[in-house]
Design a protein around this motif. Structure first.
Motif, PDB file in Angstrom:
ATOM      1  N   THR A 652     -10.906   1.129   4.087  1.00 13.93           N
ATOM      2  CA  THR A 652     -11.601   0.091   3.319  1.00 13.93           C
ATOM      3  C   THR A 652     -11.955   0.588   1.924  1.00 13.93           C
ATOM      4  N   LEU A 653     -12.466   1.809   1.833  1.00 11.65           N
ATOM      5  CA  LEU A 653     -12.815   2.366   0.526  1.00 11.65           C
ATOM      6  C   LEU A 653     -11.599   2.434  -0.383  1.00 11.65           C
ATOM      7  N   CYS A 654     -10.457   2.842   0.173  1.00 11.92           N
ATOM      8  CA  CYS A 654      -9.241   2.976  -0.631  1.00 11.92           C
ATOM      9  C   CYS A 654      -8.547   1.639  -0.854  1.00 11.92           C
ATOM     10  N   SER A 655      -8.971   0.584  -0.156  1.00 13.34           N
ATOM     11  CA  SER A 655      -8.389  -0.737  -0.364  1.00 13.34           C
ATOM     12  C   SER A 655      -8.871  -1.375  -1.658  1.00 13.34           C
ATOM     13  N   HIS A 656      -9.931  -0.814  -2.239  1.00 15.37           N
ATOM     14  CA  HIS A 656     -10.414  -1.299  -3.523  1.00 15.37           C
ATOM     15  C   HIS A 656      -9.724  -0.523  -4.647  1.00 15.37           C
ATOM     16  N   MET A 726       0.675   5.959  -4.429  1.00 10.54           N
ATOM     17  CA  MET A 726       0.182   7.323  -4.247  1.00 10.54           C
ATOM     18  C   MET A 726       0.356   8.140  -5.524  1.00 10.54           C
ATOM     19  N   GLU A 727       1.510   8.005  -6.161  1.00 11.84           N
ATOM     20  CA  GLU A 727       1.796   8.815  -7.342  1.00 11.84           C
ATOM     21  C   GLU A 727       0.926   8.449  -8.536  1.00 11.84           C
ATOM     22  N   SER A 728       0.474   7.209  -8.605  1.00 11.19           N
ATOM     23  CA  SER A 728      -0.382   6.777  -9.715  1.00 11.19           C
ATOM     24  C   SER A 728      -1.859   6.747  -9.339  1.00 11.19           C
ATOM     25  N   TYR A 729      -2.172   7.189  -8.125  1.00  7.23           N
ATOM     26  CA  TYR A 729      -3.541   7.141  -7.601  1.00  7.23           C
ATOM     27  C   TYR A 729      -4.081   5.720  -7.519  1.00  7.23           C
ATOM     28  N   ASP A 730      -3.185   4.746  -7.433  1.00  4.52           N
ATOM     29  CA  ASP A 730      -3.589   3.355  -7.195  1.00  4.52           C
ATOM     30  C   ASP A 730      -3.516   3.112  -5.683  1.00  4.52           C
ATOM     31  N   PHE A 731      -4.504   3.632  -4.994  1.00  8.16           N
ATOM     32  CA  PHE A 731      -4.453   3.614  -3.533  1.00  8.16           C
ATOM     33  C   PHE A 731      -4.551   2.203  -2.965  1.00  8.16           C
ATOM     34  N   HIS A 732      -5.164   1.292  -3.726  1.00 11.58           N
ATOM     35  CA  HIS A 732      -5.233  -0.087  -3.240  1.00 11.58           C
ATOM     36  C   HIS A 732      -3.840  -0.706  -3.163  1.00 11.58           C
ATOM     37  N   VAL A 733      -2.926  -0.263  -4.004  1.00 13.00           N
ATOM     38  CA  VAL A 733      -1.543  -0.746  -3.934  1.00 13.00           C
ATOM     39  C   VAL A 733      -0.888  -0.238  -2.657  1.00 13.00           C
ATOM     40  N   ALA A 734      -1.113   1.054  -2.358  1.00 10.45           N
ATOM     41  CA  ALA A 734      -0.516   1.641  -1.156  1.00 10.45           C
ATOM     42  C   ALA A 734      -1.081   1.010   0.113  1.00 10.45           C
TER      43      ALA A 734
END
Length: 983
Positions: A652-656, A726-734
């Motif tokens: 949930t935290l990484c979904s933002h 992952m590579e761009s640290y946009d974890f919400h995309v992943a």
């Protein structure tokens, strides 16, 4: 293709060994295959698993990926902000390990000088009604060390429960002996380089802490007019936001000059009144003297260009001991500095009847005396900013004190240049302007604190015994070393050596962590850090909240570059501040604080209330704040917080979007992700029950069915999106890519289409389904592993696969793999799913269920839907589907129809009794529709109000949102029925 490289999972006959009895058991839920009936977070969280090495293939790189966890303060337990930072770093580390990179992730805790001393002093007073001075410095420090041991264990346990794969054998504490040696070494080097100096200077002073604090530890509270503010050690709030006007009489004259002040008590230390030389009202008074009514002496009227004629009366009282601007004026005009308020917040000695009064009681006494002397003129409301200590919540005083300062100008210039030239990258980039603004206007850093808990400043006052000469300050790592340095400098045989009693600002030792964590006392400065850091310095990335960009990140950059010759890191990832679902900062007084344990284990409303009452008992919450907190908890969490587990919390935290300025955390969203965990769990359970034993053989790609190839194409898309995120640290995309694939495409669509082949023992189709199921789950579990490590490992270890076929690397696509992406097939299936949605809608509108043996006819001149006939039947739960190119062959009797956007006609057979029931309802629908429209308009007016988002609780907003959605669905259903009936 990457999912074929490790072989297929077929038996000797070229198909899966499918057992019908096993499939029946799986469908009934009686066969568990090593998995429970449903996902239970506690079962997975408490399982003894190797969370470090399961998803860790052989090291492929000689480089080491290093980072440190921002050390939590030992003042208490971790909050969701800590959980966010920890989760982000753990996701990065686990991902890098799966890429075959050796990772070193150092845990630690910070001694948090001011904050820790405050909480331990409160505890000491509550338990024994004693201050630290009552027990003495040594006993007090022992008590703090005991506190540290207790809280350190709690924090470590919290981090372990979050699933943080830290290198626990490397953990540091900022006051460990090795850390203390490094702090001492750094201080001495900076001192001997002339960057640290001692000066009497006006500093921010917290009277309740009896210590100086830095500029960035001061909160600036704006008030507009008279406003009561609670101040520690006062029974009632103190009023701020007023200007007090009083008069100074000219010496030996009845003429007067009226001044205005927000702090009338400081007039006891006035040494002059300043006016602008170009102000015609006062220019003639410059050089004359005013009579101070309480000190019975004269003070001059001076001219200074800094005075703004339009502010107040245009005449400004000058109190250099308690105001930064006045301090500068006094320096320019060589005025004396008279202290009014002492370190404890009382009126200083030598002020007659006012001496010894608490500062704000002194204010009342001064105003009363001015009135008695007929010098008071008026009092007005005034907009002002009140400086408040962020630690103690005390109103900050400005006092002149001897302090130790670190010159920052040159280091700050270098830090600005490093960012401008790209050697240091801030992510997101919007913080570059903030970085420049702060560092280009940086002031020298006051690094001394008048505390007992912290690193004692390694500087010694040295002078010959019985000498009246001022002391010489020597920086050294011991009294004996200081004595040797002093002897060489003073050329005296008998020298008295006394260490400064102050301690260093906590942020000084924390700023050294990027290299002190590796025990670099054995490494020469400006070396390549080949030993013992082992290539770990500089760090690969620094992850932390943007709220400590200046407290910590800027100081790490400055000191790291100055002391080692290298930047401590080349990339900084700044995440947002965690707020509640309504976007409010979490505060105990609002009752909206959610701890990681509340989410992982769940918490009843009674438990939440008990936590607030404990905060009240310990002095953190006032009675009014306690009442407000309990009311807030009842509004936000009327049923408590459901247990979600650590993996759901992390996901949930990484979904933002972690790079947003604020992150609104909703426990309901976390519970939804717990259900997502259960979805994955059930998918693995189903797959294990149907695939049977497998072998190394691979199926021909052409032998796979269209839905097999479709889901594998979508799997490829998921891997592409996930790697990009992952590579761009946009974890919400992943996380969005993983959830879209696993929840909707794999579980809701593909998995449902496989049941027919297993049930009918269609060996050829079952073989393709089984291989595809296992391939998708193997890949998806590896993709989700950094976010949900415990669930992913638990299921991946139990996923049926051939011996030697286990892969633990992070999914990726090679050049040949991308060729398997089938956009044409995806478009075809999208059209099929549109048909499925339309059929489901028809069935729902007319109440057709399984007992009616649903039957549908589709007019398809091109024969497109024929090859997806089984898929449509399975996903639409149909008894029979007829696809015909000729509309004339349709049985128009007892059917209702719908038309897709593509023009395709769908006819659903509806039993006569259901049609009659609907026809009887048609006259009533229009009246019902009008009523629904009226209710919808009312709801929309309410939620669109200006104050709705502020005043409505999160629970109320969710309820209203659901009600609006229900109304919209009912209206849509009526509109749909009316449109069909008119056809």
């Amino acid at each position: 293709m990457w999912w074929l490289k490790r072989g297929c999972f077929l038996n000797e006959a070229g198909c899966f060994r499918v057992k019908l009895e096993r499939f029946a058991q799986v469908c009934s839920g009686s066969w568990k295959a090593g998995l429970g009936d449903a996902y239970v977070p506690h079962v997975v969280d408490n399982e003894e698993v190797d969370c470090y090495n399961y998803f860790a293939p052989e090291i492929k790189s000689k480089e080491v990926f290093s980072l440190i966890l921002p050390p939590p303060n030992i003042t208490g337990t971790l909050h969701l902000g800590h959980a966010l930072t920890t989760t982000i770093q753990d996701v990065i580390v686990r991902w890098k390990r799966m890429e075959g990179v050796e990772c070193v992730w150092v845990p630690g805790i910070d001694h948090a000088g001011i904050a820790t001393q405050v909480v331990v002093e409160k505890q000491l007073w509550k338990e024994k009604r004693q201050s630290r001075h009552d027990v003495g410095r040594e006993a007090f420090e022992e008590r703090v060390w005991k506190w540290k041991d207790e809280k350190g264990r709690v924090i470590e346990n919290q981090l372990r429960r979050l699933g943080a794969s830290l290198d626990w054998n490397r953990k540091v504490f900022t006051m460990d002996p090795t850390q203390s040696r490094e702090v001492t070494k750094a201080f001495i080097e900076l001192f001997d380089s002339g960057l640290i100096y001692r000066a009497d200077h006006l500093v921010n002073w917290s009277c309740s802490l009896q210590s100086a604090i830095s500029d960035i530890e001061v909160d600036h509270v704006e008030v507009d007019g008279p406003t009561p503010i609670p101040v520690p050690n006062y029974d009632r709030p103190i009023e701020f936001g007023t200007l007090t006007y009083f008069a100074y009489k000219l010496h030996n004259s009845e003429e007067e000059i009226v001044v205005a002040t927000t702090r009338p008590e400081t007039m006891l230390g006035d040494v002059a009144v300043a006016v602008n030389p170009r102000d015609d009202r006062y220019a003639r008074y410059i050089g004359r003297y005013l009579w101070h009514p309480f000190r019975a002496e004269t003070i001059p009227v001076i001219g200074d260009d800094s005075v703004e004629p339009d502010f107040g009366t245009g005449a400004v009282k000058i109190t250099p001991a308690h105001d930064p601007s006045d301090f500068a004026v006094a320096k320019r005009h060589s005025l004396p500095i008279l202290q009014v308020i002492d370190e404890k917040g009382n009126i200083a000695p030598d002020h007659g009847i006012f001496s010894g009064l608490p500062r704000f009681a002194g204010r009342d006494a001064v105003v009363a005396s001015l009135q008695a002397a007929h010098l008071m003129r008026e009092k007005r409301g005034h907009r002002m900013v009140v400086p408040v200590c962020s630690r103690s919540k005390d109103v900050v005083e400005h006092l002149v004190r001897p302090q130790w300062f670190l010159k920052c100008a040159e280091m700050a210039r270098q830090a600005v240049e490093d960012v401008r030239e790209g050697r240091l990258r801030l992510e997101p980039g919007r913080f570059e302007r903030v970085w420049f603004d702060w560092l280009e206007n940086v002031r020298d850093w006051c690094i001394s604190r008048q505390l007992w808990w912290g690193h004692r400043i390694p500087v010694y006052s040295c002078r010959p015994r019985a000498s009246a000469a001022p002391p010489v300050w020597i920086a050294a790592d011991s009294p004996s070393a200081a004595l040797r340095k002093a002897a060489a400098r003073l050329s005296a045989p008998d020298i008295e050596v006394t260490q400064d009693a102050d301690v260093l600002d906590t942020w000084f030792s924390s700023a050294l962590l990027p290299f002190s964590a590796w025990s670099p006392q054995q490494v020469p400065r400006n070396c390549e850090f080949s030993s013992p850091a082992g290539g770990c310095y500089p760090l690969d990335v620094m992850v932390t909240g943007h709220d400590i960009l200046f407290f910590w990140v800027a100081r790490m950059a400055m000191l790291g570059r100055r002391l080692t010759g290298r930047l401590p890191f080349h990339q900084v990832l700044l995440h947002g501040i965690v707020c509640d679902a309504q976007g409010r900062k979490m505060s105990k007084s609002l009752g909206n604080v959610v701890t990681p344990e509340d989410v992982i284990d769940g918490s009843t409303l009674e438990d939440l209330e008990a936590s607030s009452r404990a905060s009240h008992s310990s002095g953190i919450l006032s009675p009014e704040e306690l009442t407000r907190a309990i009311a807030g908890q009842k509004r936000m969490f009327p049923s408590g917080i459901p247990a979600c587990g650590a993996d759901a919390l992390r996901f949930t935290l990484c979904s933002h979007n972690i790079k947003s300025h604020f992150i609104n955390f909703d426990v309901q969203e976390c519970h939804t992700n717990r259900l997502f965990c259960n979805k994955i769990w059930q998918a693995v359970k189903y797959t294990n029950g149907v695939v049977g034993e497998v072998t190394q053989e691979t199926p021909e790609w052409e032998s796979l069915g269209p839905m097999d190839r479709w889901v594998l194409s979508r799997l490829t898309h998921m891997v592409q999106k996930t790697r990009s995120g992952m590579e761009s640290y946009d974890f919400h995309v992943a996380t969005a890519a993983i959830k879209d694939f696993m929840y909707y495409e794999f579980c809701d669509v593909y998995l449902e289409t496989t049941k027919r082949a297993f049930k009918l023992s269609d060996r050829e189709r079952a073989a393709g389904h089984g291989w595809t199921l296992t391939t998708c789950l193997d890949t998806a579990l590896r993709a989700v592993a950094p976010f949900m490590p415990r669930l992913a490992q638990h299921l991946h270890a139990r996923l049926t696969r051939p011996e030697g076929a286990r892969r633990v690397d992070y999914p990726k696509l090679d050049k040949e793999d991308r060729e398997w992406r089938d956009f044409s097939l995806e478009a075809d299936v999208a059209e099929v799913l549109e048909l499925v949605v339309a059929v489901r809608r028809l069935k729902k509108v007319f109440g057709v269920v399984a007992k009616h043996s649903p039957e549908v006819f589709v007019v398809d001149p091109a024969g497109f839907y024929c090859r997806f006939k089984d898929t449509i039947e399975d996903l639409s739960a149909l008894h029979a589907l007829t696809v015909t190119p000729d509309p004339a062959r349709l049985p128009f009797k007892d059917t209702v129809k719908d038309r897709l956007a593509s023009g395709t006609l769908i006819h659903l057979v509806v039993p006569a009794d259901l049609r009659r029931s609907l026809e009887l309802d048609l006259p009533k629908l229009e009246a019902k529709k009008a009523k629904l429209i009226k209710e919808m308009e009312k709801m929309n007016r309410m939620v669109s109000g200006d104050n709705y988002k502020v005043k409505a609780t999160a629970e109320a907003q969710r309820t209203h949102s659901k009600k609006i959605a229900t109304l919209e669905e009912k209206l849509a259903r009526i509109n749909y029925i009316q449109s069909i009936s008119n056809q």
